[in-house]
Scaffold this motif. Structure first.
Motif, mmCIF file in Angstrom:
data_model
loop_
_atom_site.group_PDB
_atom_site.id
_atom_site.type_symbol
_atom_site.label_atom_id
_atom_site.label_comp_id
_atom_site.label_asym_id
_atom_site.label_seq_id
_atom_site.Cartn_x
_atom_site.Cartn_y
_atom_site.Cartn_z
ATOM 1 N N GLU B 154 0.817 -1.217 0.000
ATOM 2 C CA GLU B 154 0.000 0.000 0.000
ATOM 3 C C GLU B 154 0.844 1.257 0.000
ATOM 4 N N PRO B 155 1.624 1.450 -1.050
ATOM 5 C CA PRO B 155 2.516 2.613 -1.101
ATOM 6 C C PRO B 155 1.750 3.914 -1.379
ATOM 7 N N ASP B 156 2.394 5.033 -1.055
ATOM 8 C CA ASP B 156 1.788 6.351 -1.322
ATOM 9 C C ASP B 156 1.936 6.707 -2.798
ATOM 10 N N ILE B 157 3.002 6.184 -3.417
ATOM 11 C CA ILE B 157 3.317 6.564 -4.799
ATOM 12 C C ILE B 157 3.495 5.290 -5.625
ATOM 13 N N ILE B 158 2.879 5.260 -6.801
ATOM 14 C CA ILE B 158 3.066 4.082 -7.671
ATOM 15 C C ILE B 158 3.557 4.549 -9.042
ATOM 16 N N PHE B 159 4.599 3.882 -9.516
ATOM 17 C CA PHE B 159 5.120 4.156 -10.860
ATOM 18 C C PHE B 159 4.733 3.000 -11.780
ATOM 19 N N PHE B 160 4.328 3.358 -12.986
ATOM 20 C CA PHE B 160 3.986 2.348 -13.992
ATOM 21 C C PHE B 160 4.846 2.613 -15.222
ATOM 22 N N ASP B 161 5.706 1.654 -15.547
ATOM 23 C CA ASP B 161 6.586 1.815 -16.715
ATOM 24 C C ASP B 161 6.001 0.999 -17.873
ATOM 25 N N GLU B 162 5.458 1.686 -18.849
ATOM 26 C CA GLU B 162 4.862 1.037 -20.040
ATOM 27 C C GLU B 162 3.945 -0.114 -19.634
ATOM 28 N N PRO B 163 2.856 0.191 -18.923
ATOM 29 C CA PRO B 163 2.047 -0.908 -18.370
ATOM 30 C C PRO B 163 1.341 -1.765 -19.415
ATOM 31 N N THR B 164 1.148 -1.244 -20.643
ATOM 32 C CA THR B 164 0.373 -2.032 -21.620
ATOM 33 C C THR B 164 1.226 -2.538 -22.786
ATOM 34 N N THR B 165 2.541 -2.313 -22.728
ATOM 35 C CA THR B 165 3.409 -2.791 -23.816
ATOM 36 C C THR B 165 3.326 -4.307 -23.950
ATOM 37 N N GLY B 166 3.152 -4.764 -25.172
ATOM 38 C CA GLY B 166 3.137 -6.208 -25.433
ATOM 39 C C GLY B 166 1.805 -6.878 -25.181
ATOM 40 N N LEU B 167 0.777 -6.092 -24.810
ATOM 41 C CA LEU B 167 -0.531 -6.695 -24.553
ATOM 42 C C LEU B 167 -1.486 -6.407 -25.714
ATOM 43 N N ASP B 168 -2.459 -7.295 -25.917
ATOM 44 C CA ASP B 168 -3.450 -7.026 -26.962
ATOM 45 C C ASP B 168 -4.350 -5.875 -26.489
ATOM 46 N N PRO B 169 -5.085 -5.228 -27.405
ATOM 47 C CA PRO B 169 -5.854 -4.024 -27.028
ATOM 48 C C PRO B 169 -6.867 -4.286 -25.916
ATOM 49 N N ILE B 170 -7.456 -5.488 -25.928
ATOM 50 C CA ILE B 170 -8.469 -5.766 -24.889
ATOM 51 C C ILE B 170 -7.803 -5.864 -23.519
ATOM 52 N N MET B 171 -6.699 -6.630 -23.477
ATOM 53 C CA MET B 171 -5.973 -6.776 -22.199
ATOM 54 C C MET B 171 -5.388 -5.427 -21.764
ATOM 55 N N ALA B 172 -4.937 -4.632 -22.745
ATOM 56 C CA ALA B 172 -4.404 -3.306 -22.413
ATOM 57 C C ALA B 172 -5.489 -2.453 -21.765
ATOM 58 N N GLY B 173 -6.705 -2.546 -22.316
ATOM 59 C CA GLY B 173 -7.827 -1.792 -21.744
ATOM 60 C C GLY B 173 -8.125 -2.243 -20.316
ATOM 61 N N VAL B 174 -8.070 -3.562 -20.104
ATOM 62 C CA VAL B 174 -8.342 -4.118 -18.763
ATOM 63 C C VAL B 174 -7.299 -3.592 -17.767
ATOM 64 N N ILE B 175 -6.018 -3.606 -18.179
ATOM 65 C CA ILE B 175 -4.938 -3.152 -17.280
ATOM 66 C C ILE B 175 -5.086 -1.648 -17.009
ATOM 67 N N ASN B 176 -5.404 -0.882 -18.048
ATOM 68 C CA ASN B 176 -5.602 0.565 -17.863
ATOM 69 C C ASN B 176 -6.701 0.843 -16.834
ATOM 70 N N ASP B 177 -7.837 0.141 -17.010
ATOM 71 C CA ASP B 177 -8.966 0.355 -16.087
ATOM 72 C C ASP B 177 -8.582 -0.026 -14.660
#
Lengths: 257, 248
Positions: B154-177
């Protein structure tokens, strides 16, 4: 002037590498005595480096002990000194061949594996992930491996010494017609505590070198499969050369007087 | 919450960051966009202390990053790495609970496992995944496990480095949400690096564009499509024509 400049650049590069390795070694030693300690990782490293290296070390020293007995018998027969086979096999194995062969075989098996594992962790950002999870990669990855190898190698070398002497014994008794009891008596009578201790100290130094080289090259691995491959090769080559060089220096230290 | 001022970083002759100024207020989600090699990942690594900046200051909650206690400083952060960066020698639950089982205030093994299973459930993975190894998971599942690990403490700050790279558009949408939900739910401050404009629109409160080692444009996500900056326009439209050379 160009050849001179090239020699100068190579010399500076070599000195820089020596400096980096020395700093890496100093850093791993300093982390060795400061908490936190990762006992689980240490136990795992001890198992991987020590226990799983036993077959390769055992087979290597068994055959070398046998070959050594044959060589000494053949060479000794030129001046009627066949009787020295048991004592020379024992002294040769315990002082020199046991620790060196153990070091070299473990360098091939373990330094490569460590460099490949840590190098892959480097290129897949697992080492960065460790750092962001408040875990010092030096403490978590390097210290357990270096400590485990430093402690495991003397034990492996001792087992290797015994197996190598047994190899000489088997050849001596079955092929060279030595009396079994006389062979054992000769072996035991000619060995001194100093022979055994010097071999074990050498093995500890070789263990430190093997793990240090594996970790150093893994931590400094280049990108991609090529980078990891080069790190692995460099780890084995540098560990092997350092083992042979330090073996000479330690032999000078123990036996030159 | 995060204040970066005049950040410089070079590697040999390559000057990657040339005076980056960024502020991320508490609880806000900043998405950093920009072409490959513009220093986005280096910016995150400098904030985390994985790279030492040549010049500039980084303050987190008013505290100078260089002078703070390293363990306490890093305990504020969670990070989802581009490739997941899961430890392949340990099962999923140990990956998620890695921080919980180490350092100050560490949990007992059973307790840490229970928290890990709970976090896995939060990212849509069942308890049956807990004992699998990372190599047995699909790319999308690995991202989810990486996300569970990032939020485990439960950190105060979260970094996301290219969270959807290599995923199909549907999975990318799921991860984004999922990222958006979790950041809002935890009230965390988030910084995301991406090239994916659908991620920008789903995750960001504000957007900063890095170009030539500096922040070229910064503003609310609503203004990204209407901003006149030619560099931002070219990036958003994905056009080869414009001030950013297509071949770099």
């Amino acid at each position: 002037m160009k050849p001179l400049a090239a020699v100068g650049r190579a010399a500076l590069a070599l000195l820089a590498v020596i400096g980096r390795v020395a700093l890496f070694a100093a850093s791993s030693l300093s982390h060795l005595v400061r908490p936190p300690f990762y006992f689980r990782e240490f136990g795992h490293a001890l198992l991987t480096i020590g226990w799983f290296s036993l077959p390769v070390v055992g087979l290597t020293t068994l055959f070398t002990g046998g070959a050594l007995a044959l060589q000494i018998y053949s060479g000794g027969s030129r001046f009627n000194a066949e009787a020295v086979v048991p004592s020379i096999v024992a002294i040769g194995m315990v002082r020199e061949l046991g620790p060196v062969l153990t070091g070299l075989m473990v360098a091939g098996r373990v330094a490569a594996a460590i460099a490949a594992e840590i190098g892959t962790m480097r290129v897949t950002e697992q080492i960065d992930a460790l750092a962001t999870l408040s875990t010092n990669p030096m403490k978590y990855l390097t210290v357990p491996r270096v400590l485990a190898a430093t402690l495991a190698l003397p034990v492996l070398a001792a087992v290797g010494d015994a197996i190598g002497i047994m190899g000489g014994y088997l050849v001596g008794v079955t092929r060279l017609d030595f009396n079994a009891a006389a062979y054992m008596t000769n072996t035991i009578d000619f060995l001194e505590t100093g022979d055994v201790v010097s071999g074990l100290v050498k093995a500890a130094v070789f263990g430190f070198i093997v793990a240090l080289m594996g970790c150093y090259h893994g931590m400094n691995s280049g990108r991609g499969a090529r980078g990891v491959g080069r790190a692995t090769t460099n780890a084995v080559v540098s560990a092997s050369i350092l083992i042979l060089a330090s073996n000479y220096l330690l032999t000078e230290l123990f036996f030159s007087a | 919450m995060i204040e970066v001022r005049g950040l410089f970083k070079r590697f040999g002759a390559n000057e990657v960051l040339r005076g980056v100024d960024v502020t991320v207020p508490k609880g806000q989600s900043l998405v950093v966009i920009g072409g490959s090699g513009t220093g986005k990942s280096i910016l995150l690594k400098c904030i985390l202390g994985l790279e030492r900046p040549d010049a500039g200051t980084i303050r987190v909650a008013g505290e100078d990053a260089r002078r703070s206690d390293r363990e306490a400083y890093l305990a504020r952060f969670g990070m989802l790495f581009q490739g997941g960066a899961l430890f392949d020698s340990m099962p999923v639950w140990q990956n998620v609970a890695f921080r919980l089982m180490r350092g100050r205030g560490r949990l007992k093994r059973a307790e840490a496992r229970s928290v890990a299973v709970d976090k896995l459930r939060r990212v849509g993975l069942g308890p049956e995944v807990a004992d699998l190894y990372p190599a047995e998971l699909s790319g999308g599942m690995q991202k989810r496990v990486g996300l569970a690990r990032a939020i485990a403490a439960e950190p105060d700050i979260i970094f996301f480095d290219e969270p959807t790279t290599g995923l199909d558009p549907i999975m990318a949408g799921v991860i984004n949400d999922l990222i958006r939900e979790i950041v809002v739910e935890m009230g965390a401050t988030a910084v995301t690096i991406t090239h994916d404009m659908s991620s920008v629109r789903a995750i960001a409160d504000r957007v900063a564009m890095l170009h030539a080692g500096k922040v070229r444009w910064e503003g609310p996500v609503d203004e990204v499509d209407s901003a006149p900056d030619p560099y931002l326009r070219q990036f958003v439209e994905g056009s080869a024509d414009g001030p950013i050379p297509a071949v770099r």
